[in-house]
Scaffold this active site. Sequence first.
Site, PDB file in Angstrom:
ATOM      1  N   HIS A   1     -19.200  18.985 -11.345  1.00  0.00           N
ATOM      2  CA  HIS A   1     -18.959  17.806 -12.184  1.00  0.00           C
ATOM      3  C   HIS A   1     -19.807  17.897 -13.441  1.00  0.00           C
ATOM      4  O   HIS A   1     -20.704  18.733 -13.541  1.00  0.00           O
ATOM      5  CB  HIS A   1     -19.342  16.526 -11.428  1.00  0.00           C
TER       6      HIS A   1
ATOM      7  N   ASP B   1     -22.132  15.153 -15.940  1.00  0.00           N
ATOM      8  CA  ASP B   1     -22.695  13.807 -15.861  1.00  0.00           C
ATOM      9  C   ASP B   1     -22.183  13.002 -17.059  1.00  0.00           C
ATOM     10  O   ASP B   1     -22.177  13.498 -18.185  1.00  0.00           O
ATOM     11  CB  ASP B   1     -24.234  13.862 -15.880  1.00  0.00           C
TER      12      ASP B   1
ATOM     13  N   HIS C   1     -21.960  21.375 -13.365  1.00  0.00           N
ATOM     14  CA  HIS C   1     -22.936  21.846 -12.389  1.00  0.00           C
ATOM     15  C   HIS C   1     -22.544  21.412 -10.990  1.00  0.00           C
ATOM     16  O   HIS C   1     -21.664  20.551 -10.819  1.00  0.00           O
ATOM     17  CB  HIS C   1     -24.348  21.358 -12.759  1.00  0.00           C
TER      18      HIS C   1
ATOM     19  N   ARG D   1     -33.148  20.300   0.607  1.00  0.00           N
ATOM     20  CA  ARG D   1     -33.393  20.167  -0.828  1.00  0.00           C
ATOM     21  C   ARG D   1     -33.525  18.677  -1.120  1.00  0.00           C
ATOM     22  O   ARG D   1     -32.703  17.868  -0.661  1.00  0.00           O
ATOM     23  CB  ARG D   1     -32.220  20.750  -1.621  1.00  0.00           C
TER      24      ARG D   1
END
Length: 530
Positions: free
Chosen positions: A200, A202, A257, A267
């Site tokens: 996607h 941002d 990304h 993570r």
Amino acid sequence: MALLSKPNEKTESGFSPIPVIDISDPESKHALVKACADFGFFKVINHGVSSELVSVLEHEAVEFFSLPASDKTQVAGYPFGYGNREIGRNGDVGWVEYLLMNANLDFGSHSFFPGLFNNPETFRNALLEYTTSVRKMTSHVLEMITDGLGIEPRNTLSKLVSDKNTDSIFRLNHYPPCPHHINTNTNTNGGNNVIGFGEHTDPQIISVLRSNNTSGLQINLADGSWISVPSDPSSFFFNVGDSLQVLTNGKFKSVKHRVLANSRKSRVSMIYFAGPSLTQRIAPLSCLTDNEDESLYKEFTWSEYKNYAYHSRLSDNRLQPFERNAVLEYTTSVRKMTCDVLEMITDGLGIKPRNTLSKLVSDQNSDSKFRLNHYPPCPLIHENIDGACNNVIIGFGEHTDPQILSVLRSNNTSGFQINLTNGSWISVPSDPSSFFFNVCDSLQVLTNGRFKSVKHRVLTNSMKSRFSMIYFAGPPLTQRISPLTCLMNNEDESLYEEFTWSEYKSSAYNSRLSDNRLQPFERKLFPLND
Ligand SMILES: C=C1C[C@]23C[C@@]1(O)CC[C@H]2[C@@]12CC[C@H](O)[C@@](C)(C(=O)O1)[C@H]2[C@@H]3C(=O)O
Ligand SMILES: O=C(O)CCC(=O)C(=O)O
Ligand SMILES: [Fe+2]
């Protein structure tokens, strides 16, 4: 309590093309601009954000995600609150759980803090201090970028995200180790290619990401390939958002990304999405465009864009509906000018009503065409081919246009020639600020030969490229074409057989360029006697 796996302390090594920018050095402004233009992504060092602040918040985040699911779901909500696997509201899922919070200047009044943390105040304070510090760093980076772009004042961009009504978001993401091994793609994270957060861009202006020592983030390069971003807990990663792409008229690219889950390690990432106020108008900065026509986007408010974005899927190209359609805008404007010219001509011919001709090309079913031509420089011009004195290389051979009127605009390279009634060719000096109109075959028929469909051609230039764009204004396919009765005393004077545009078009499209396409439609007024 479910324990998260311990973060690995070691920073990954190896070469990475991702730009690393020291923002304590004012000269880095040029590197920042280059990074935004080339990658839409960069890593920032010497940022001035306290590592203590980051550690406290990370610790609080780990505590939160370690709570039992039943506790976390108490604060599930949309758009703000806890979420697990489902990203957004439109069917996206990922191997991720998260906490989304409003990060506006007035935030801190969230009802979901009490009860969940041993000390809710610690979490709230850590959040407030972290977002305040990251916002400051973001403003500094935006000011360096503005400076690097040569824009004044320096706060042109930073003021958008430091406005008291800024609509910013803070997000904590936790990607638990993913046990589903799919050992097919070695290019991904530890041989595991389960998607943590799908690809996607941002929507905001700029996003600032900090993660623990577990990699997984990947960015998409201009050539379409994905590269992994080596994790670095002591640095921040910035990515250009859709709104900054628009503000810079596409000079900066909103980077695509995604995050791949890791098979062994958790993570934890925290992202500050710096957005403008809801009423902020987003359009290319006037100092980056010579005139409004160069703008690649239609203006919108952040509220309009956000609303649209939040109804889209993660991987959608959200900017697409806001892109300007240059061809549509150009042809609409040129069609209008063509109609004006046709009305002046009709008037000049004493024909009523004024729209007798213009209505043929403004009808919603008009069959018009738009053509872009590029004539590369042709070095052969100055060579002696086969020993012959050949200094004319045809770019576009001689012909007439079949439609009603065609409207040509070219760059500053000449080459266009028209054929005069005496058969000679003359060159048309180029003039990029003007339009050239050609009478076409159908207008010759409509005027019963009073107007001549001009034969024209293009010769190439030995040194310069010629670019031209031509709008061919045609009538609807079913339009009957024959001399206008008001231009004849009686029908016998008609020089042409009546045809529909569709009939003429199919006959024309079966002919060679230089053929006399009207000839089959000419009336034999004086049959030859044997
Ligand atoms: C699928 C979606 C999740 C998202 C809203 C959207 O409809 C499209 C944009 C997504 C995104 C990406 C960046 C941020 O993580 C986010 C908070 C944002 O502002 O836009 C998310 C939205 C979300 O998770 O709700
Ligand atoms: O969690 C990450 O590392 C990135 C997540 C992300 O891109 C987002 O939340 O928009
Ligand atoms: Fe993102």
